[in-house]
Scaffold this active site. Structure first.
Site, PDB file in Angstrom:
ATOM      1  N   SER A  62       0.851  -1.184   0.000  1.00  0.00           N
ATOM      2  CA  SER A  62       0.000   0.000   0.000  1.00  0.00           C
ATOM      3  C   SER A  62       0.886   1.233   0.000  1.00  0.00           C
ATOM      4  O   SER A  62       1.658   1.449   0.942  1.00  0.00           O
ATOM      5  CB  SER A  62      -0.887   0.009   1.246  1.00  0.00           C
ATOM      6  N   HIS A 111      -1.305  -1.449  -4.179  1.00  0.00           N
ATOM      7  CA  HIS A 111      -2.577  -1.110  -3.525  1.00  0.00           C
ATOM      8  C   HIS A 111      -2.644   0.411  -3.339  1.00  0.00           C
ATOM      9  O   HIS A 111      -1.764   1.007  -2.722  1.00  0.00           O
ATOM     10  CB  HIS A 111      -2.642  -1.831  -2.180  1.00  0.00           C
ATOM     11  N   ASP A 147      -4.779   3.521  -1.901  1.00  0.00           N
ATOM     12  CA  ASP A 147      -5.824   3.880  -0.946  1.00  0.00           C
ATOM     13  C   ASP A 147      -6.396   5.256  -1.263  1.00  0.00           C
ATOM     14  O   ASP A 147      -5.724   6.271  -1.104  1.00  0.00           O
ATOM     15  CB  ASP A 147      -5.253   3.858   0.475  1.00  0.00           C
ATOM     16  N   MET A 160      -9.031   8.065  -0.304  1.00  0.00           N
ATOM     17  CA  MET A 160      -9.820   8.510   0.858  1.00  0.00           C
ATOM     18  C   MET A 160     -10.366   9.914   0.603  1.00  0.00           C
ATOM     19  O   MET A 160      -9.668  10.758   0.041  1.00  0.00           O
ATOM     20  CB  MET A 160      -8.935   8.540   2.104  1.00  0.00           C
ATOM     21  N   HIS A 172      -8.462   0.850  -3.810  1.00  0.00           N
ATOM     22  CA  HIS A 172      -9.351   0.668  -2.656  1.00  0.00           C
ATOM     23  C   HIS A 172     -10.064   2.001  -2.401  1.00  0.00           C
ATOM     24  O   HIS A 172      -9.451   2.956  -1.937  1.00  0.00           O
ATOM     25  CB  HIS A 172      -8.483   0.240  -1.460  1.00  0.00           C
ATOM     26  N   MET A 217     -12.146   4.298  -0.413  1.00  0.00           N
ATOM     27  CA  MET A 217     -12.712   4.611   0.906  1.00  0.00           C
ATOM     28  C   MET A 217     -13.393   5.966   0.780  1.00  0.00           C
ATOM     29  O   MET A 217     -12.943   6.977   1.321  1.00  0.00           O
ATOM     30  CB  MET A 217     -11.596   4.624   1.965  1.00  0.00           C
ATOM     31  N   MET A 271     -11.089  -5.719   6.064  1.00  0.00           N
ATOM     32  CA  MET A 271     -10.295  -4.704   6.776  1.00  0.00           C
ATOM     33  C   MET A 271      -9.950  -5.238   8.163  1.00  0.00           C
ATOM     34  O   MET A 271     -10.838  -5.606   8.929  1.00  0.00           O
ATOM     35  CB  MET A 271     -11.083  -3.398   6.947  1.00  0.00           C
ATOM     36  N   GLY A 330      -8.589   4.413   7.200  1.00  0.00           N
ATOM     37  CA  GLY A 330      -8.309   5.847   7.305  1.00  0.00           C
ATOM     38  C   GLY A 330      -6.834   6.165   7.450  1.00  0.00           C
ATOM     39  O   GLY A 330      -6.386   7.203   6.993  1.00  0.00           O
ATOM     40  N   PHE A 331      -6.110   5.260   8.064  1.00  0.00           N
ATOM     41  CA  PHE A 331      -4.698   5.541   8.344  1.00  0.00           C
ATOM     42  C   PHE A 331      -3.846   4.287   8.203  1.00  0.00           C
ATOM     43  O   PHE A 331      -4.323   3.182   8.467  1.00  0.00           O
ATOM     44  CB  PHE A 331      -4.545   6.099   9.768  1.00  0.00           C
ATOM     45  N   GLY A 332      -2.596   4.497   7.835  1.00  0.00           N
ATOM     46  CA  GLY A 332      -1.638   3.403   7.827  1.00  0.00           C
ATOM     47  C   GLY A 332      -1.044   3.230   9.216  1.00  0.00           C
ATOM     48  O   GLY A 332      -1.230   4.070  10.100  1.00  0.00           O
ATOM     49  N   GLY A 333      -0.359   2.139   9.410  1.00  0.00           N
ATOM     50  CA  GLY A 333       0.402   1.936  10.645  1.00  0.00           C
ATOM     51  C   GLY A 333      -0.400   1.614  11.888  1.00  0.00           C
ATOM     52  O   GLY A 333       0.096   1.759  13.002  1.00  0.00           O
ATOM     53  N   ASP A 388      -6.307  -6.361   4.793  1.00  0.00           N
ATOM     54  CA  ASP A 388      -5.724  -5.015   4.723  1.00  0.00           C
ATOM     55  C   ASP A 388      -5.738  -4.364   6.100  1.00  0.00           C
ATOM     56  O   ASP A 388      -6.800  -4.091   6.648  1.00  0.00           O
ATOM     57  CB  ASP A 388      -6.559  -4.189   3.728  1.00  0.00           C
ATOM     58  N   GLY A 389      -4.560  -4.116   6.638  1.00  0.00           N
ATOM     59  CA  GLY A 389      -4.436  -3.358   7.876  1.00  0.00           C
ATOM     60  C   GLY A 389      -3.644  -4.065   8.950  1.00  0.00           C
ATOM     61  O   GLY A 389      -4.016  -5.146   9.403  1.00  0.00           O
ATOM     62  N   GLY A 416       1.220  -1.731   4.266  1.00  0.00           N
ATOM     63  CA  GLY A 416       1.777  -0.399   4.071  1.00  0.00           C
ATOM     64  C   GLY A 416       2.986  -0.165   4.939  1.00  0.00           C
ATOM     65  O   GLY A 416       4.138  -0.214   4.487  1.00  0.00           O
TER      66      GLY A 416
HETATM   67  C1  DX5 Z   1      -6.085   1.740   5.744  1.00  0.00           C
HETATM   68  C2  DX5 Z   1      -5.747   1.370   4.333  1.00  0.00           C
HETATM   69  C3  DX5 Z   1      -4.666   0.382   4.240  1.00  0.00           C
HETATM   70  C4  DX5 Z   1      -3.381   0.823   4.867  1.00  0.00           C
HETATM   71  C5  DX5 Z   1      -2.678  -0.388   5.352  1.00  0.00           C
HETATM   72  O1  DX5 Z   1      -7.147   2.624   5.741  1.00  0.00           O
HETATM   73  O2  DX5 Z   1      -6.851   0.837   3.651  1.00  0.00           O
HETATM   74  O3  DX5 Z   1      -4.446  -0.065   2.921  1.00  0.00           O
HETATM   75  O4  DX5 Z   1      -2.543   1.507   3.998  1.00  0.00           O
HETATM   76  O5  DX5 Z   1      -1.563   0.069   6.005  1.00  0.00           O
HETATM   77  P1  DX5 Z   1      -0.865  -0.737   7.165  1.00  0.00           P
HETATM   78  O6  DX5 Z   1      -0.329  -1.976   6.527  1.00  0.00           O
HETATM   79  O7  DX5 Z   1       0.181   0.213   7.570  1.00  0.00           O
HETATM   80  O8  DX5 Z   1      -1.891  -1.006   8.209  1.00  0.00           O
HETATM   81 ZN    ZN Z   2      -6.370  -0.197   1.672  1.00  0.00          ZN
END
Ligand code: DX5
Ligand code: ZN
Length: 225
Positions: free
Chosen positions: A6, A31, A33, A35, A64, A66, A135, A140-143, A173-174, A195
Site C-alpha cells: 500500500s 494497492h 488507498d 480517501m 481501494h 474509501m 479490513m 483511514g490511516f496506515g500503521g 488489509d491493515g 503499508g
Molecule cells: C487503511 C488502508 C490500508 C493501509 C494499510 O485505511 O486501507 O491499505 O494503507 O496500512 P498498514 O499496513 O500500515 O496497516
Molecule cells: Zn487499503
C-alpha cells in the site's frame, strides 16, 4: 499468494521510486488507498495520481475506494488504469449494481468489509465478486494495529465464497506484518496488503520479499502457493 504494498505509507513525492523498489522485491500488485475525508477522516489521492502511477507501474493497480459515493468515481478510476477496484459495503446501498458497473468497465470488482461489518452481509452478492477485502483495522490511516478478530472474518468470508462455488480470493488489509501474516494466510487470505510493514522498513525491497516469504509459510498446501 499475492503481495500488494500500500503506497499510503510511501513518500508521495517519490511514488515512482517507491513502486519500482517494491516491484524489485516481488510486489504482485500496487494497492492504492483513495480517501475522501467523508467516509474516512483522511484525504489521499484521486484519479490523476492513479493515471500517473499507471504509466510507471509494471504490476496491476488495486484501487481501494474509501469514499462515500463510489458510484460517482468508478468510471474515472477505471479510465485512470485500475485493474482491480473495491468499494465498501457500508456505503453501497445498490451493491449489485455497483459491482456489475465495475465489471462492465473491464475491472475486477471487490467488496470491502469494515471490522464491525459481518461477513454475512455478502451472502447475496458473494457469487458475483472477483475478490473480497477484509479490513483488519478501521480504515483511514496506515500503521495501525491488527484487530485479532479479523482472522475469523477471513475464515467466514472464505467459507461463504466456497459455499456459493466462487474461488475468488480473500484479501486482508491493515496491520499486517511478517509476524502475523502466516496466520491470516492460514485462515484463507491470498492477497496481502501491507503499508507500514513495507514502507516504514529501512529497506522496503527486502521487506516486500520477507513478507512474501512469511506469507508463503501460512499456506498449508504447497500447490496453493
Ligand atoms: C487503511 C488502508 C490500508 C493501509 C494499510 O485505511 O486501507 O491499505 O494503507 O496500512 P498498514 O499496513 O500500515 O496497516
Ligand atoms: Zn487499503
Amino acid at each position: 499468494m499475492r503481495i500488494a504494498p500500500s503506497i499510503l505509507s510511501a513518500d508521495f513525492a517519490a511514488l515512482g521510486a517507491a513502486i519500482a523498489t517494491v516491484e524489485r522485491g516481488g510486489a504482485d500488485l500496487i494497492h492504492v488507498d483513495v480517501m475522501d475525508g467523508h467516509f474516512v477522516p483522511n484525504i489521499t489521492i484521486g484519479p490523476p495520481v492513479v493515471r500517473s502511477i499507471k504509466r510507471i507501474a509494471k504490476v496491476p493497480l488495486d484501487v481501494h475506494l474509501m469514499i462515500s459515493d463510489p458510484d460517482r468515481y468508478i468510471e474515472a478510476f477505471a479510465e485512470a488504469g485500475a485493474a482491480m477496484m473495491s468499494v465498501h459495503v457500508e456505503v453501497s446501498p445498490h451493491l449489485h449494481r455497483t459491482v456489475h458497473a465495475v465489471q462492465a468497465l473491464g475491472v475486477k470488482a471487490g467488496v470491502v468489509l469494515n471490522p464491525a461489518t459481518p461477513a454475512g452481509t455478502l451472502e447475496d452478492i458473494a457469487a458475483d465478486l472477483d475478490f473480497v477485502l477484509v479490513m483488519s483495522v478501521n480504515p483511514g490511516f496506515g500503521g495501525q494495529t491488527f484487530i485479532p478478530r479479523s482472522e475469523s472474518k477471513v475464515r467466514a468470508v472464505r467459507a461463504l465464497l466456497d459455499r456459493v462455488g466462487n474461488a475468488a480470493p480473500v484479501a486482508i488489509d491493515g496491520g499486517i506484518t511478517a509476524g502475523n501474516v502466516a496466520r491470516v494466510v492460514a485462515a484463507g487470505a491470498r492477497i496481502i496488503v501491507a503499508g507500514a510493514a513495507i514502507f516504514d522498513a529501512p529497506d522496503p525491497e527486502r521487506a516486500t520479499r520477507e513478507l512474501k516469504a512469511a506469507a508463503a509459510g501460512g499456506v498449508t498446501s504447497p500447490a496453493a502457493r
